[in-house]
Scaffold this motif. Structure first.
Motif, PDB file in Angstrom:
ATOM      1  N   GLU A   1       0.837  -1.208   0.000  1.00 12.16           N
ATOM      2  CA  GLU A   1       0.000   0.000   0.000  1.00 12.16           C
ATOM      3  C   GLU A   1       0.872   1.259   0.000  1.00 12.16           C
ATOM      4  OE1 GLU A   1      -2.900   0.356   3.157  1.00 12.16           O
ATOM      5  OE2 GLU A   1      -3.288   2.470   2.664  1.00 12.16           O
TER       6      GLU A   1
ATOM      7  N   ILE B   1       0.677   5.236   0.658  1.00 14.41           N
ATOM      8  CA  ILE B   1      -0.143   6.333   1.191  1.00 14.41           C
ATOM      9  C   ILE B   1       0.411   7.639   0.636  1.00 14.41           C
ATOM     10  CG2 ILE B   1      -0.905   7.509   3.279  1.00 14.41           C
ATOM     11  CD1 ILE B   1      -0.421   4.905   4.807  1.00 14.41           C
TER      12      ILE B   1
ATOM     13  N   HIS C   1      -2.348  -1.102  -3.539  1.00 17.88           N
ATOM     14  CA  HIS C   1      -3.391  -0.212  -3.029  1.00 17.88           C
ATOM     15  C   HIS C   1      -2.778   1.172  -2.949  1.00 17.88           C
ATOM     16  CE1 HIS C   1      -6.391  -3.142  -1.944  1.00 17.88           C
ATOM     17  NE2 HIS C   1      -5.435  -3.913  -1.469  1.00 17.88           N
TER      18      HIS C   1
ATOM     19  N   THR D   1      -3.630   4.979  -1.421  1.00 21.35           N
ATOM     20  CA  THR D   1      -4.567   5.802  -0.640  1.00 21.35           C
ATOM     21  C   THR D   1      -4.021   7.222  -0.533  1.00 21.35           C
ATOM     22  OG1 THR D   1      -3.476   5.096   1.388  1.00 21.35           O
ATOM     23  CG2 THR D   1      -5.445   3.875   0.769  1.00 21.35           C
TER      24      THR D   1
END
Lengths: 198, 198
Positions: free
Chosen positions: A137, A139, A165, A167
């Protein structure tokens, strides 16, 4: 005023952010009159810091070693990567105590008018880092400014092909914020990104 | 945060007046990230200044020589002596361009509770300086604080036996001051010390 070296010290202090001529004078006088030992210590600390602190070869934050203590830590989650604009942002997030992954410092944001494109802020290197497959992920914690948002959007596009992912840190009313005093752009974001409570 | 030397620099910057932990961090980051040359220059200026700047042997202001440029100037009036608390006050009066005499820096004010009596601020030396007969008028420009006033009154007493004019800088409403916002003590002083206009 008192001597050339005094004026040179006042001038040299002007490099500090938000220090104008009056503050610089006050600082110089304070050190010369009341804290020479502190001034000598400051001179040493400046020399030591400029001699030894440089960018981490992995995340581009600041360190005295090849690799910074966050990148080399085994206690931090290798699967989470937080992308920020500057080492000051690493510091801010670390001080919030809200993140236990690793960082990537871009060293700026996209700003085509100033000639700052993806190469200048090392986006190819970041994509390469992400391609190694360790990170699950990302960020995006670039600033909530126009340039920071544009940089975040660019990164989403540039890493589209990777199984990640992605974000973005939340935007909305800050803690303790009174709606009456929050600007309308923030407020419309906060309404748009509202969260379900029940 | 990033390294020991970074933390030491932040700590060293805290000696500067009105620089708290947040500002010190910001200053350190600014220098390390954006202006290393300036930081090296500041370190040099600090070392040079602490090595070479000391008190003038005559007036106790700051200088790099034995005698400061004001004391050694032939263009300044030897008959007028302005007594101030600190070199910062010399600087302030010089910048106002209102005085062409010479100075005497006490290096503080009387403060019996802190153990600062006449000897500690060199009043015997000042009286000796005045006894040489060159000075015709002493302008007492100690601060308009309780301690500054007490020091001024003490100086009047201590030099009673000398054939001198002694004056005190005027106290009243500051330039641009609106009576509505001036404190009542200042206002009562201003009424008491009113000046005849016709």
């Amino acid at each position: 005023m008192f001597s050339d070296r005094f004026d040179q010290l006042v001038q040299a202090l002007r490099i500090l952010p938000s220090v104008g001529p009056k503050s610089a004078q006050r600082m110089a006088l304070h050190m010369i009159m009341k804290n020479r030992e502190g001034a000598i210590g400051l001179a040493q600390a400046l020399t030591e810091a400029t001699d030894h602190i440089h960018e981490c070869t992995i995340c581009h934050s600041l360190t005295e070693d090849d690799v910074c203590h966050i990148c080399s830590s085994h206690e931090r989650d290798d699967e989470l990567l937080c992308v920020v604009e500057s080492p000051a942002d690493v510091m801010a997030i670390e001080q919030s105590g809200s993140f236990r992954g690793k960082y990537h410092v871009l060293g700026g944001h996209l700003s085509p008018l100033d000639g700052i494109g993806p190469e200048e802020i090392g986006i190819p290197y970041l994509i390469q880092r992400l391609s190694q497959g360790k990170v699950k992920e990302v960020i995006l914690a670039t600033n909530a400014t126009v340039e920071g948002q544009a940089t975040a959007h660019y990164l989403v596009e540039a890493s589209k092909h990777l199984p990640l992912h992605i974000t973005r840190i939340a935007q909305g009313v800050p803690q303790g914020g009174e709606l009456e005093y929050v600007d309308s752009h923030t407020l419309s974001q906060a309404v748009h990104n509202r969260m379900r409570m029940k």
